[in-house]
Design a protein around this motif. Structure first.
Motif, PDB file in Angstrom:
ATOM      1  N   SER A 205      49.278  -4.060   9.291  1.00 21.65           N
ATOM      2  CA  SER A 205      49.554  -3.788   7.880  1.00 21.65           C
ATOM      3  C   SER A 205      50.916  -4.370   7.543  1.00 21.65           C
ATOM      4  O   SER A 205      51.821  -4.392   8.388  1.00 21.65           O
ATOM      5  N   VAL A 206      51.063  -4.835   6.306  1.00 25.91           N
ATOM      6  CA  VAL A 206      52.310  -5.454   5.855  1.00 25.91           C
ATOM      7  C   VAL A 206      52.819  -4.681   4.644  1.00 25.91           C
ATOM      8  O   VAL A 206      52.061  -4.411   3.701  1.00 25.91           O
ATOM      9  N   LEU A 207      54.101  -4.322   4.682  1.00 29.85           N
ATOM     10  CA  LEU A 207      54.703  -3.550   3.600  1.00 29.85           C
ATOM     11  C   LEU A 207      56.057  -4.137   3.234  1.00 29.85           C
ATOM     12  O   LEU A 207      56.734  -4.746   4.072  1.00 29.85           O
ATOM     13  N   ARG A 208      56.434  -3.952   1.978  1.00 27.42           N
ATOM     14  CA  ARG A 208      57.776  -4.306   1.529  1.00 27.42           C
ATOM     15  C   ARG A 208      58.583  -3.022   1.406  1.00 27.42           C
ATOM     16  O   ARG A 208      58.108  -2.032   0.839  1.00 27.42           O
ATOM     17  N   SER A 209      59.792  -3.041   1.947  1.00 27.75           N
ATOM     18  CA  SER A 209      60.636  -1.852   1.937  1.00 27.75           C
ATOM     19  C   SER A 209      61.996  -2.213   1.364  1.00 27.75           C
ATOM     20  O   SER A 209      62.612  -3.192   1.780  1.00 27.75           O
TER      21      SER A 209
ATOM     22  N   ALA B 288      63.327  -5.748   2.682  1.00 27.01           N
ATOM     23  CA  ALA B 288      62.734  -5.987   3.996  1.00 27.01           C
ATOM     24  C   ALA B 288      61.221  -6.133   3.901  1.00 27.01           C
ATOM     25  O   ALA B 288      60.567  -5.498   3.074  1.00 27.01           O
ATOM     26  N   MET B 289      60.689  -6.968   4.782  1.00 26.87           N
ATOM     27  CA  MET B 289      59.253  -7.090   4.988  1.00 26.87           C
ATOM     28  C   MET B 289      58.949  -6.536   6.383  1.00 26.87           C
ATOM     29  O   MET B 289      59.571  -6.952   7.365  1.00 26.87           O
ATOM     30  N   ILE B 290      57.983  -5.616   6.446  1.00 26.01           N
ATOM     31  CA  ILE B 290      57.681  -4.910   7.683  1.00 26.01           C
ATOM     32  C   ILE B 290      56.202  -5.123   8.043  1.00 26.01           C
ATOM     33  O   ILE B 290      55.324  -4.885   7.203  1.00 26.01           O
ATOM     34  N   THR B 291      55.949  -5.561   9.252  1.00 23.11           N
ATOM     35  CA  THR B 291      54.583  -5.668   9.771  1.00 23.11           C
ATOM     36  C   THR B 291      54.396  -4.604  10.845  1.00 23.11           C
ATOM     37  O   THR B 291      55.196  -4.517  11.785  1.00 23.11           O
TER      38      THR B 291
ATOM     39  N   VAL C  47      58.808   1.794  -0.958  1.00 24.51           N
ATOM     40  CA  VAL C  47      57.897   1.038  -0.098  1.00 24.51           C
ATOM     41  C   VAL C  47      56.667   0.640  -0.905  1.00 24.51           C
ATOM     42  O   VAL C  47      56.080   1.461  -1.614  1.00 24.51           O
ATOM     43  N   THR C  48      56.286  -0.622  -0.785  1.00 24.08           N
ATOM     44  CA  THR C  48      55.070  -1.139  -1.410  1.00 24.08           C
ATOM     45  C   THR C  48      54.156  -1.676  -0.323  1.00 24.08           C
ATOM     46  O   THR C  48      54.568  -2.526   0.470  1.00 24.08           O
ATOM     47  N   GLU C  49      52.932  -1.159  -0.283  1.00 26.01           N
ATOM     48  CA  GLU C  49      51.964  -1.654   0.690  1.00 26.01           C
ATOM     49  C   GLU C  49      51.351  -2.945   0.156  1.00 26.01           C
ATOM     50  O   GLU C  49      50.764  -2.971  -0.925  1.00 26.01           O
ATOM     51  N   LEU C  50      51.479  -4.022   0.932  1.00 33.52           N
ATOM     52  CA  LEU C  50      50.970  -5.318   0.514  1.00 33.52           C
ATOM     53  C   LEU C  50      49.605  -5.622   1.111  1.00 33.52           C
ATOM     54  O   LEU C  50      48.780  -6.293   0.485  1.00 33.52           O
ATOM     55  N   ARG C  51      49.370  -5.150   2.326  1.00 35.13           N
ATOM     56  CA  ARG C  51      48.093  -5.408   2.989  1.00 35.13           C
ATOM     57  C   ARG C  51      47.866  -4.356   4.056  1.00 35.13           C
ATOM     58  O   ARG C  51      48.777  -4.024   4.807  1.00 35.13           O
TER      59      ARG C  51
END
Length: 253
Positions: free
Chosen positions: A70-74, A87-90, A60-64
């Motif tokens: 908050s927006v993260l890439r998983s 996946a992109m998770i908001t 998981v990478t926290e983008l914002r």
């Protein structure tokens, strides 16, 4: 994580289940980082290849990290390190007292759950362990495909609940938008329908009780189908919507 074969259809993990695993990892990352946005608001996954059952790793990478979301890439990878889902998770916070200012999605007319038919784990040509975890009751009017007489509308309707009676939460709604059989079955296309891209939008905290579900095939063309799935809670509120692009594999005669 562990990709559990109970959440599978004909030997393949359910796409909504895999997307929910990605979202669960994003929520865990937020909890470790301090300020917590406790609910998934949106999740979009691209499926690179079928994930095998067994051990998996999630990165998981926290983008914002903002005030309201908050927006993260998983990324879900199999035990050998091969990426399977991106996946992109908001994430944010849903409020129990929120009421819609406008709702343009009409809830379908579905018979009572007692008048609907529960789908079995074992059906002709299919072994679906997912149907043991979930109780899926379909409107008999859209079950003609099961007897060789599809309705031709490209729509399935019915109810969804957990077999053990547990309540749905926002994370479970990510899975719920991909839990029903493909609506292409109602068009007589009963082959494998692999998910290529799936987006889940969670709009409200669901009230306890079975969910009402309608899934529709909007366009079938060039061996692809785009589907829309709407989910209502027991209070009649639209709580989730899913959109996906999937392949259509016609069985060879």
């Amino acid at each position: 994580a562990e990709v559990d074969p109970e959440w599978s259809i004909a030997g393949k993990p359910n796409g909504g289940y895999l997307l929910a695993l990605c979202a669960q990892a994003a929520l865990a990352e937020l909890r470790e980082g301090g300020e917590h946005h406790p609910h998934v608001l949106a999740a979009t996954g691209t499926f690179l290849s079928a994930a095998p059952f067994g051990a998996a790793r999630l990165e998981v990478t926290e983008l914002r990290r903002g005030r309201s979301s908050s927006v993260l890439r998983s990324r879900l990878m199999s035990g050998d390190g091969e990426p399977r889902v991106e996946a992109m998770i908001t994430c944010g916070r849903l409020h129990e007292d929120a009421e819609p200012r406008h709702d343009g999605v009409a809830r379908p007319q579905v018979p009572t759950i007692e008048q609907c038919v529960r789908l079995p784990v074992d059906a002709p040509g299919f072994h679906v362990p997912l149907m043991g975890v979930l109780a899926e009751h379909l409107d008999p009017a859209c079950l003609g495909w099961a007897t060789g007489s599809p309705g031709g509308e490209g729509e399935l309707r019915g109810y969804l609940s957990f077999d053990d009676g547990r309540a749905f939460d926002p994370l479970a709604l990510v899975m719920a938008v991909d839990a029903f059989p493909p609506p292409t079955f109602d068009l007589g296309l009963t082959g494998w329908v692999p998910t290529m891209s799936l987006s889940a939008w969670v709009r409200a905290l669901p009230a306890p009780g079975p969910l009402a579900v309608r899934t529709r095939a909007r366009l079938v063309q060039d061996a692809l189908v785009d589907e829309t799935c709407d989910v209502w809670d027991s209070r009649g509120r639209l709580v989730a919507t899913g959109h996906q692009l999937a392949g259509v594999r016609v069985p060879r005669s």
